[in-house]
Design a protein around this motif. Structure first.
Motif, short mmCIF file in Angstrom:
data_model
loop_
_atom_site.label_atom_id
_atom_site.label_comp_id
_atom_site.label_asym_id
_atom_site.label_seq_id
_atom_site.Cartn_x
_atom_site.Cartn_y
_atom_site.Cartn_z
N ARG A 179 50.01 42.95 25.47
CA ARG A 179 48.59 42.61 25.35
C ARG A 179 47.75 43.20 26.48
NH1 ARG A 179 47.61 38.49 28.93
NH2 ARG A 179 45.56 38.05 28.04
N ILE A 180 48.32 43.37 27.65
CA ILE A 180 47.56 43.99 28.74
C ILE A 180 47.50 45.50 28.56
CG2 ILE A 180 47.51 44.39 31.24
CD1 ILE A 180 48.69 41.62 31.63
N GLU A 181 48.59 46.09 28.16
CA GLU A 181 48.63 47.53 27.93
C GLU A 181 47.71 47.94 26.80
OE1 GLU A 181 53.26 48.26 29.36
OE2 GLU A 181 52.80 47.73 27.29
N LEU A 182 47.44 47.03 25.86
CA LEU A 182 46.58 47.34 24.72
C LEU A 182 45.09 47.24 25.04
CD1 LEU A 182 48.61 45.53 21.91
CD2 LEU A 182 48.18 48.00 22.09
N GLU A 183 44.74 46.91 26.28
CA GLU A 183 43.33 46.93 26.68
C GLU A 183 42.77 48.34 26.56
OE1 GLU A 183 41.25 44.59 27.43
OE2 GLU A 183 42.61 42.86 27.55
N ASN A 184 41.43 48.44 26.52
CA ASN A 184 40.80 49.74 26.28
C ASN A 184 40.92 50.69 27.48
OD1 ASN A 184 38.67 49.12 28.14
ND2 ASN A 184 37.56 48.04 26.53
N ASP A 185 40.55 51.94 27.25
CA ASP A 185 40.70 52.98 28.28
C ASP A 185 39.91 52.65 29.54
OD1 ASP A 185 42.28 54.35 26.52
OD2 ASP A 185 40.75 55.80 25.94
N ASP A 186 38.70 52.10 29.38
CA ASP A 186 37.88 51.79 30.55
C ASP A 186 38.58 50.76 31.45
OD1 ASP A 186 35.92 53.54 29.82
OD2 ASP A 186 34.61 52.02 28.93
N PHE A 187 39.23 49.79 30.85
CA PHE A 187 39.96 48.79 31.61
C PHE A 187 41.03 49.46 32.47
CE2 PHE A 187 43.80 46.20 32.02
CZ PHE A 187 43.31 45.02 32.57
N HIS A 188 41.81 50.33 31.88
CA HIS A 188 42.91 50.95 32.62
C HIS A 188 42.41 51.95 33.65
CE1 HIS A 188 46.11 48.99 30.43
NE2 HIS A 188 45.45 49.21 29.32
N ARG A 196 39.66 51.43 35.36
CA ARG A 196 39.25 50.55 36.47
C ARG A 196 40.46 50.09 37.27
NH1 ARG A 196 36.04 48.35 32.34
NH2 ARG A 196 37.32 46.44 32.23
N VAL A 197 41.56 49.82 36.57
CA VAL A 197 42.78 49.42 37.26
C VAL A 197 43.24 50.52 38.20
CG1 VAL A 197 45.24 48.94 36.93
CG2 VAL A 197 43.55 47.81 35.48
N ARG A 198 43.27 51.76 37.70
CA ARG A 198 43.70 52.87 38.56
C ARG A 198 42.79 52.99 39.79
NH1 ARG A 198 43.30 59.41 37.57
NH2 ARG A 198 44.78 59.99 39.23
N LEU A 257 52.47 53.72 45.84
CA LEU A 257 51.62 53.82 44.65
C LEU A 257 51.97 55.09 43.90
CD1 LEU A 257 49.29 53.01 42.80
CD2 LEU A 257 47.72 54.16 44.41
N LEU A 258 52.48 54.91 42.69
CA LEU A 258 52.76 56.05 41.82
C LEU A 258 51.51 56.26 40.97
CD1 LEU A 258 56.39 55.01 40.90
CD2 LEU A 258 55.69 56.81 42.49
N ASP A 259 50.68 57.18 41.43
CA ASP A 259 49.36 57.36 40.84
C ASP A 259 49.43 58.29 39.63
OD1 ASP A 259 46.50 57.20 40.65
OD2 ASP A 259 46.44 59.23 41.51
N LEU A 260 48.82 57.84 38.55
CA LEU A 260 48.87 58.59 37.29
C LEU A 260 47.67 58.21 36.44
CD1 LEU A 260 51.05 60.47 35.84
CD2 LEU A 260 51.72 58.41 34.59
N VAL A 303 49.90 52.18 37.49
CA VAL A 303 49.49 51.85 36.13
C VAL A 303 50.71 51.84 35.22
CG1 VAL A 303 47.18 52.81 36.48
CG2 VAL A 303 49.00 54.26 35.55
N GLU A 304 50.50 51.42 33.99
CA GLU A 304 51.59 51.35 33.02
C GLU A 304 52.21 52.74 32.82
OE1 GLU A 304 52.17 48.34 32.25
OE2 GLU A 304 50.26 47.50 32.90
#
Length: 208
Positions: free
Chosen positions: A154-163, A165-167, A135-138, A14-15
């Motif tokens: 713009r991708i990093e500014l997505e909401n918490d739920d989005f990130h 789901r990415v993790r 994978l650097l998991d965080l 993740v970012e």
């Protein structure tokens, strides 16, 4: 005698998880050990990739499907003109992000069809897969704590739920291919993470 293909190593996460730091550290360690090594990044590494990087990071009105195709175009250029030739020459290639980011971000994050993503990834990479995915998991909120608001795209500014789901998308992929993936707790110290990566890569080099 044909040249032995080089190792292909990908860093994912993740970012703010430290991909750039660890990919650079591994590159330096390999270089110091006398290995031919190439460090590249997605999207980037080619003129096409650099333009795509600007578009997807800051562009307005880019739909999820358009985003997917832009990343795929950048990846196709990178694999065909940079990654594949380097591997064929016996160079170890280290890439900051690869197809697994697309599955995590555009698949799990954006909700795009997994079969479509898989087909595009196969086409763009021509079947070139890494020997190792680190994978650097965080937790996403930890990663964003390492950046100022002014640095977020713009991708990093997505909401918490989005990130979140990415993790989970990353962790799901790691569970599917445990032999290919090395999952590390990115909250560990940078030297400890570097040593963990190096131990795995050293074992791989010893077997080539």
């Amino acid at each position: 005698m044909p040249t032995k293909a080089g190792l292909f190593i990908v860093f994912e996460g993740v970012e703010g998880s430290g991909k750039s730091t660890q990919s650079q550290a591994l590159t330096q360690r390999l270089t110091d050990g006398g290995h031919d090594v190439l460090l590249t990044i997605e999207p980037g590494g080619t003129p096409t990739g650099l333009e795509v990087r600007k578009w997807v990071k800051t562009g307005q009105g880019i739909t999820p499907l358009a985003e997917l195709f832009l990343f795929s175009a950048a990846r196709a250029a990178l694999v065909e003109t940079v990654i594949s030739p380097a591997l064929a020459d016996g160079t170890t290639v280290i890439c900051d992000r690869y197809i697994y980011s697309t599955v995590a971000y555009q698949g799990h994050g954006r909700g795009l069809d997994s079969d479509t993503i898989a087909e595009l990834n196969e086409t763009a990479t021509m079947g070139v897969l890494p020997d190792l995915v680190v994978l650097l998991d965080l937790p996403p909120d930890h990663g964003f704590g390492r950046k100022s608001d002014n640095e977020l795209d713009r991708i990093e500014l997505e909401n918490d739920d989005f990130h979140l789901r990415v993790r989970q998308g990353y962790l799901a992929q790691a569970r599917e291919e445990p032999d290919r993936w090395l999952v590390l707790d990115a909250s560990a110290s940078q030297p400890n993470l570097s040593d963990s990566v190096w131990n795995r890569v050293s074992d791989m080099l010893a077997k080539t």
